[in-house]
Write a protein that holds these residues in place. Structure first.
Motif, short mmCIF file in Angstrom:
data_model
loop_
_atom_site.label_atom_id
_atom_site.label_comp_id
_atom_site.label_asym_id
_atom_site.label_seq_id
_atom_site.Cartn_x
_atom_site.Cartn_y
_atom_site.Cartn_z
N ASP A 176 -1.99 -37.66 -35.68
CA ASP A 176 -2.93 -37.07 -34.75
C ASP A 176 -2.79 -35.55 -34.85
N LYS A 177 -3.81 -34.93 -35.46
CA LYS A 177 -3.69 -33.49 -35.74
C LYS A 177 -3.65 -32.64 -34.47
N LEU A 178 -4.27 -33.13 -33.38
CA LEU A 178 -4.24 -32.37 -32.14
C LEU A 178 -2.85 -32.46 -31.49
N LEU A 204 -13.57 -27.48 -38.86
CA LEU A 204 -13.73 -28.62 -37.95
C LEU A 204 -12.97 -29.79 -38.57
N LYS A 205 -12.14 -30.46 -37.75
CA LYS A 205 -11.35 -31.57 -38.30
C LYS A 205 -11.44 -32.81 -37.44
N ALA A 206 -11.48 -33.96 -38.11
CA ALA A 206 -11.29 -35.22 -37.40
C ALA A 206 -9.82 -35.25 -36.99
N GLY A 266 -8.09 -38.47 -41.42
CA GLY A 266 -8.52 -37.70 -42.59
C GLY A 266 -7.48 -37.75 -43.70
N TYR A 267 -7.91 -37.60 -44.92
CA TYR A 267 -6.99 -37.41 -46.05
C TYR A 267 -7.76 -36.80 -47.20
N ASP A 268 -7.03 -36.05 -48.03
CA ASP A 268 -7.65 -35.41 -49.20
C ASP A 268 -8.95 -34.70 -48.86
N GLY A 269 -8.97 -34.05 -47.71
CA GLY A 269 -10.13 -33.23 -47.34
C GLY A 269 -11.24 -34.01 -46.66
N ARG A 270 -11.14 -35.36 -46.62
CA ARG A 270 -12.16 -36.13 -45.90
C ARG A 270 -11.84 -35.95 -44.41
N ALA A 281 -11.11 -27.97 -33.55
CA ALA A 281 -11.53 -26.80 -34.33
C ALA A 281 -10.30 -25.95 -34.62
N GLU A 282 -10.30 -25.34 -35.81
CA GLU A 282 -9.23 -24.40 -36.16
C GLU A 282 -9.84 -23.13 -36.71
N ALA A 283 -9.15 -22.02 -36.50
CA ALA A 283 -9.58 -20.78 -37.15
C ALA A 283 -9.38 -20.95 -38.64
N LYS A 284 -10.35 -20.46 -39.43
CA LYS A 284 -10.21 -20.54 -40.89
C LYS A 284 -9.23 -19.45 -41.33
N VAL A 285 -8.14 -19.88 -41.91
CA VAL A 285 -7.10 -18.94 -42.33
C VAL A 285 -7.54 -18.31 -43.65
N ASP A 286 -7.41 -16.98 -43.72
CA ASP A 286 -7.72 -16.28 -44.97
C ASP A 286 -6.47 -16.41 -45.84
N ARG A 318 -2.58 -18.64 -50.69
CA ARG A 318 -2.33 -19.89 -51.41
C ARG A 318 -1.71 -20.89 -50.45
N GLU A 319 -1.59 -22.15 -50.94
CA GLU A 319 -0.99 -23.20 -50.13
C GLU A 319 0.36 -23.58 -50.71
N LEU A 320 1.30 -23.83 -49.82
CA LEU A 320 2.66 -24.19 -50.22
C LEU A 320 3.03 -25.51 -49.55
N VAL A 378 5.83 -30.59 -45.28
CA VAL A 378 5.23 -29.62 -44.36
C VAL A 378 4.28 -28.77 -45.19
N GLU A 379 2.98 -28.99 -45.00
CA GLU A 379 1.98 -28.24 -45.75
C GLU A 379 1.80 -26.89 -45.08
N LEU A 380 1.87 -25.83 -45.89
CA LEU A 380 1.86 -24.47 -45.34
C LEU A 380 0.75 -23.64 -45.95
N VAL A 439 1.84 -23.36 -40.49
CA VAL A 439 1.87 -24.79 -40.81
C VAL A 439 0.45 -25.35 -40.77
N ASN A 440 0.05 -26.04 -41.83
CA ASN A 440 -1.23 -26.75 -41.83
C ASN A 440 -1.02 -28.14 -41.27
N GLU A 441 -0.31 -28.99 -42.01
CA GLU A 441 -0.07 -30.31 -41.43
C GLU A 441 1.21 -30.94 -41.94
N LEU A 442 1.55 -32.08 -41.33
CA LEU A 442 2.79 -32.78 -41.64
C LEU A 442 2.44 -34.15 -42.23
P1 ADP Z 1 -6.29 -33.62 -45.00
O1 ADP Z 1 -5.67 -34.32 -43.85
O2 ADP Z 1 -7.57 -34.22 -45.47
O3 ADP Z 1 -5.34 -33.29 -46.11
P2 ADP Z 1 -6.08 -30.83 -44.15
O4 ADP Z 1 -6.02 -30.55 -42.71
O5 ADP Z 1 -4.83 -30.71 -44.94
O6 ADP Z 1 -6.79 -32.24 -44.37
O7 ADP Z 1 -7.17 -29.90 -44.83
C1 ADP Z 1 -7.58 -30.05 -46.17
C2 ADP Z 1 -7.71 -28.68 -46.85
O8 ADP Z 1 -8.65 -27.89 -46.14
C3 ADP Z 1 -6.42 -27.87 -46.83
O9 ADP Z 1 -5.59 -28.22 -47.91
C4 ADP Z 1 -6.96 -26.47 -46.94
O10 ADP Z 1 -7.31 -26.15 -48.28
C5 ADP Z 1 -8.22 -26.52 -46.11
N1 ADP Z 1 -7.94 -26.11 -44.70
C6 ADP Z 1 -7.57 -26.94 -43.69
N2 ADP Z 1 -7.36 -26.25 -42.55
C7 ADP Z 1 -7.63 -24.96 -42.82
C8 ADP Z 1 -7.60 -23.75 -42.07
N3 ADP Z 1 -7.31 -23.75 -40.77
N4 ADP Z 1 -7.94 -22.60 -42.72
C9 ADP Z 1 -8.26 -22.59 -44.02
N5 ADP Z 1 -8.31 -23.69 -44.79
C10 ADP Z 1 -8.00 -24.86 -44.22
#
Ligand code: ADP
Length: 407
Positions: free
Chosen positions: A116-118, A156-158, A162-166, A193-198, A201-203, A267-269, A279-282
Motif C-alpha cells: 500500500d503506497k499510501l 498519480l499512482k494507484a 501497480g508494478y513495472d509502471g502500471r 498524488a506525488e510531486a514529480k521528482v526532477d 537517476r534511480e538507485l 529500497v528504490e531510491l 525513497v520511491n518504494e519498497l
Molecule cells: P511500480 O510500483 O509500478 O514500480 P513506481 O512507484 O516505482 O511504480 O513508479 C514507476 C516509475 O515511475 C519509477 O521507477 C520512476 O521512474 C517513475 N516515478 C514514480 N514516482 C515518481 C516521482 N514521484 N517522481 C518522478 N518519477 C517517478
C-alpha cells in the motif's frame, strides 16, 4: 589387500531438509527454486497456471490464486516458511495463516508497507525518511489542488497493485488528469498524488534481514528505467560517493529493522540533481535490481532470501568483480523469426562470458522474459556488452551491426 573401513552410508533424506513455500509462480520463484536446489531444500510454489515460470521447473506445485485462503492453506501445509514472489496476498489471509501456525516471512505487519503506497509514504514520513511530497486523492479537485501547489506534471499512482509502471500516470494538466482519476475511482482504485521528482537517476539499496535480526546489504546499484520498467542495472552504482552509498545502505538496513522486514528487501531510491536521496518504494522480496548478484556477488538475492526467511546465518554480499551489469531481455515489438534457442546459440558463440537467465515465458512486447549478467572491469564496456547481448536475445539483431553470416 586394502581393507576399507565400513561406514554405513546414510542416504540423503530430502524430507529432513526444509521446504519453503513461495506464493506466486513467476520468474522470482523460478530463480529462488534454483537457489533452493543448491541448498538441498525444496521450494513449493502456489502458481496460477501450470506453465508459469516456476511451475514449469518445480515438482511441488499447488495451482490456485494468491487471494484464495484455501489455496494458500494447501500450499502452506508442512512448510517451514511461507514467503512471496509478489506482494499481493491480502494481509487478512496471512493473519489467518499465522493464527494456524504458519511461519509467514515477511510478516504482514511489514508487508503492508510494500502493498500500500499510501501506508508506505505515511510510515516513511513518520520515520523521518526523505520522500517526495504526496497526498491522498479522492477526487479530481484533490489532485488539481496538489499539482497546483507542487507543480505539473505530477505523479498519480494507484495505491495498490501497480508494478513495472502500471498504475503510474504523469498527467500534464487538469484536462489530462480528470478522465484518468474519474475512471480509476469509478473502478474502486484508491489513488494518491506525488510531486514529480526532477531526478538524476534511480538507485536501489538491497538488503536482507532474518527474523533473528541479522541483516546484510549489497552495494547500492543504479537502475536504468525504460517505459516505466527496469531495463539495466549497474552494480555498484558508478560515481556515487562512498558517503552517499553508505547513507543509502544504512537507510535500507534501518528500514528493514524498523519495519520488521524479513527476507530480501529493495529500497528504490531517487537521486536528485543536488545529490539528495528520496525513497520511491519498497519491495519485500527478491527484486529485479538484485538479479546481478546471481553471478556477481558471493551470495545472490535468491539464496539470501531463503537463508533469511529460514533464519539461517546470512551469506556474504561481497561483489565478485569491479562491476556487474544486468540487462533485462525485454520482448521485442514483434518476436523475431529466429528461435530463442538459435539466438542463444549465437550469443554463446559471440559473448561466451554472458550469463543467461531465461524465464520460460512467451515473448510479448516489453515483457521481461529473461536477463543477462556480465561481470567486468570497465563499467562502460561491460554495460555495452550486456545491453548488446540482451538486445540480441530479444530482437535477433546485433546493435553494433555484426552479422554472423559475414564473419
Ligand atoms: P511500480 O510500483 O509500478 O514500480 P513506481 O512507484 O516505482 O511504480 O513508479 C514507476 C516509475 O515511475 C519509477 O521507477 C520512476 O521512474 C517513475 N516515478 C514514480 N514516482 C515518481 C516521482 N514521484 N517522481 C518522478 N518519477 C517517478
Amino acid at each position: 589387500m586394502t581393507t576399507w573401513c565400513s561406514v554405513s552410508a546414510r542416504s540423503f533424506d530430502s524430507s529432513a531438509m526444509p521446504t519453503v513455500t513461495m506464493i506466486g509462480g513467476g520468474q522470482l520463484a523460478r530463480m529462488t527454486h534454483q537457489a533452493a536446489i543448491a541448498l538441498g531444500q525444496r521450494l513449493r510454489v502456489l502458481a496460477e497456471r501450470p506453465d508459469d515460470p516456476a511451475a514449469q521447473v518445480t515438482p511441488e506445485v499447488v495451482l490456485g490464486s494468491h487471494d484464495d485462503l484455501a489455496a494458500l492453506r494447501k500450499a502452506a501445509v508442512g512448510s517451514h516458511a511461507l514467503t512471496f514472489d509478489h506482494e499481493h496476498v491480502p494481509t487478512e489471509h496471512l493473519e489467518a495463516l499465522i493464527a494456524e501456525g504458519v511461519n509467514v516471512q515477511p510478516p504482514p505487519s511489514a508487508l503492508i508497507f510494500a502493498q500500500d503506497k499510501l501506508r508506505m509514504r505515511r510510515k516513511l514520513a513518520e520515520l523521518g525518511v526523505p520522500i517526495p511530497a504526496y497526498t491522498e486523492v479522492n477526487s479530481v479537485a484533490d489532485a488539481v489542488a496538489f499539482a497546483d501547489e507542487h507543480g505539473w506534471p505530477f505523479v498519480l499512482k494507484a495505491v495498490r497493485g501497480g508494478y513495472d509502471g502500471r498504475g503510474v500516470w504523469m498527467p500534464a494538466d487538469a484536462a489530462e488528469a480528470a478522465p484518468i482519476i474519474e475512471d480509476q475511482l469509478a473502478h474502486g482504485v484508491s489513488l494518491m498524488a506525488e510531486a514529480k521528482v526532477d531526478l538524476k537517476r534511480e538507485l536501489s539499496a538491497m538488503v536482507a534481514r532474518s527474523p533473528f535480526g541479522q541483516a546484510a546489504a549489497w552495494p547500492v546499484v543504479e537502475t536504468v528505467q525504460r517505459n516505466g520498467q527496469c531495463a539495466v542495472v549497474i552494480a555498484p552504482a558508478q560515481d556515487l560517493s562512498a558517503a552517499k552509498a553508505t547513507e543509502a545502505e544504512s537507510l535500507a538496513l534501518r528500514l528493514a529493522a524498523e519495519l520488521g522486514v524479513t527476507g530480501a528487501m529493495a529500497v528504490e531510491l531517487f537521486e536528485t540533481h543536488s545529490g539528495d536521496l528520496l525513497v520511491n518504494e519498497l519491495a519485500m522480496r527478491p527484486h529485479n535490481s538484485g538479479h546481478w548478484g546471481m553471478d556477481g556477488a558471493c551470495t545472490g538475492q535468491f539464496e539470501q532470501h531463503l537463508r533469511a526467511v529460514l533464519d539461517y546465518p546470512l551469506g556474504s554480499t561481497r561483489p565478485l568483480a569491479p562491476v556487474t551489469v544486468m540487462a533485462n531481455i525485454l520482448g521485442a515489438p514483434e518476436a523475431p523469426e529466429m528461435s530463442m534457442d538459435e539466438r542463444l546459440h549465437h550469443l554463446s558463440a559471440r559473448i561466451p562470458e554472458a550469463k543467461v537467465h531465461l524465464y520460460g515465458k512467451g515473448e510479448r512486447p516489453d515483457r521481461k522474459i529473461g536477463h543477462i549478467n556480465i561481470l567486468g572491469d570497465d563499467p562502460a564496456e561491460t554495460r555495452e556488452k550486456a545491453e548488446r547481448a540482451a538486445h540480441w536475445m530479444s530482437h535477433a539483431i546485433w546493435t553494433d551491426g555484426w552479422d554472423h553470416h559475414n564473419d
